[in-house]
Design a protein around this motif. Sequence first.
Motif, PDB file in Angstrom:
ATOM      1  N   LEU A 310       0.820  -1.198   0.000  1.00 39.68           N
ATOM      2  CA  LEU A 310       0.000   0.000   0.000  1.00 39.68           C
ATOM      3  C   LEU A 310       0.859   1.255   0.000  1.00 39.68           C
ATOM      4  O   LEU A 310       0.599   2.219  -0.743  1.00 39.68           O
ATOM      5  N   ALA A 311       1.916   1.269   0.828  1.00 39.69           N
ATOM      6  CA  ALA A 311       2.778   2.432   0.894  1.00 39.69           C
ATOM      7  C   ALA A 311       3.431   2.741  -0.451  1.00 39.69           C
ATOM      8  O   ALA A 311       3.598   3.915  -0.816  1.00 39.69           O
ATOM      9  N   SER A 312       3.771   1.694  -1.205  1.00 40.22           N
ATOM     10  CA  SER A 312       4.427   1.914  -2.499  1.00 40.22           C
ATOM     11  C   SER A 312       3.517   2.604  -3.497  1.00 40.22           C
ATOM     12  O   SER A 312       4.001   3.195  -4.469  1.00 40.22           O
ATOM     13  N   HIS A 313       2.212   2.552  -3.263  1.00 38.23           N
ATOM     14  CA  HIS A 313       1.259   3.198  -4.170  1.00 38.23           C
ATOM     15  C   HIS A 313       0.730   4.519  -3.623  1.00 38.23           C
ATOM     16  O   HIS A 313      -0.178   5.109  -4.226  1.00 38.23           O
ATOM     17  N   MET A 314       1.303   4.975  -2.518  1.00 38.12           N
ATOM     18  CA  MET A 314       0.873   6.263  -1.938  1.00 38.12           C
ATOM     19  C   MET A 314       1.939   7.345  -2.051  1.00 38.12           C
ATOM     20  O   MET A 314       1.801   8.414  -1.479  1.00 38.12           O
ATOM     21  N   VAL A 315       3.008   7.061  -2.768  1.00 37.60           N
ATOM     22  CA  VAL A 315       4.087   8.043  -2.899  1.00 37.60           C
ATOM     23  C   VAL A 315       3.756   9.083  -3.964  1.00 37.60           C
ATOM     24  O   VAL A 315       2.920   8.853  -4.829  1.00 37.60           O
TER      25      VAL A 315
END
Length: 315
Positions: A310-315
Amino acid sequence: MAGDDDRRFPLHPDMMVLVDARRPTPPGQSVQAQRDSWNAYAARLAQPHPDTLDVTDTSVPGMERDVPVRIYRPKTPAAVTPCMIYLHGGGYMLGDLDSSDSIAWGFAVETGATVISVDYRLTPEHPWPAGFNDCWSVLVWAAEQGAAIGIDPDRLVIGGDSAGGRFAASLSQKAKIEGGPKIRAQAVIYANAGPIPNAGSMVDFATGFGLTAARTTEFGELLFPDGPWLDDPVAFPVLADDLTGLPPTLVHMAEYDPIRDAGRAYAAKLALAGNDVTVRTARGMIHGFMRARFTGAQAAAEHKFICDFLASHMV
């Protein structure tokens, strides 16, 4: 726990904390008694949120009512944070903001995002689409009004476990049909997007692994008391004619879970439709494995995999 299946399907040691936390369920319990039992089970596995988070209970305007939510926000965030809409599990009948608290705050800590946990309406009092409409309302509110609490509406992700994972898949499908809100990614965690016939996992793991096949069927019947809405692509995304154009998706399954194969079917159909799909199986684990992350290193690693996705798609 698994009886004769102990040798065929050896549980990962991390799962024993889940086994030990369960209590026998007397037959014929009322709905409220079942909810109380579920909440007690969740409490035995819970940990309080760390003091690095600000946690607020509030509500947001919904389609049919004000929807209760719990908002988890880092105390020292950037001026604007990404946001995750989190949808709890419990077979559409069980669960609330407290029973899902440890899971929700874990996402906030690991991703650095603001997490909005949704207290959607439950069956049998509120069959489809009541609970889903609550989830949709919160997603729309975050996209349209979330900037007022420091949310970046362009960095929204969604995720849910079990029943919440089903609702996440339905949200993505509706957002595609409606032309928004834009969802950066979705995590469908030990969940499905609608059952599939003749699933081998419903036979292999029918009993003895926490969630049972019979309970799965019962939950579905309570969600759709007048019969399943099989022709509705939002209600049953796995059966939708058009699965193109959906957000990057993590389908994260427990190996020993009656709904595992329905999750696999959804992942396969997403991939065939040209979507970006990540598939992971938690080996030797059962439905609900995220609740074991406080005591089990591999359960913690499975949880971190979801957060990193999820974090990788919130940058």
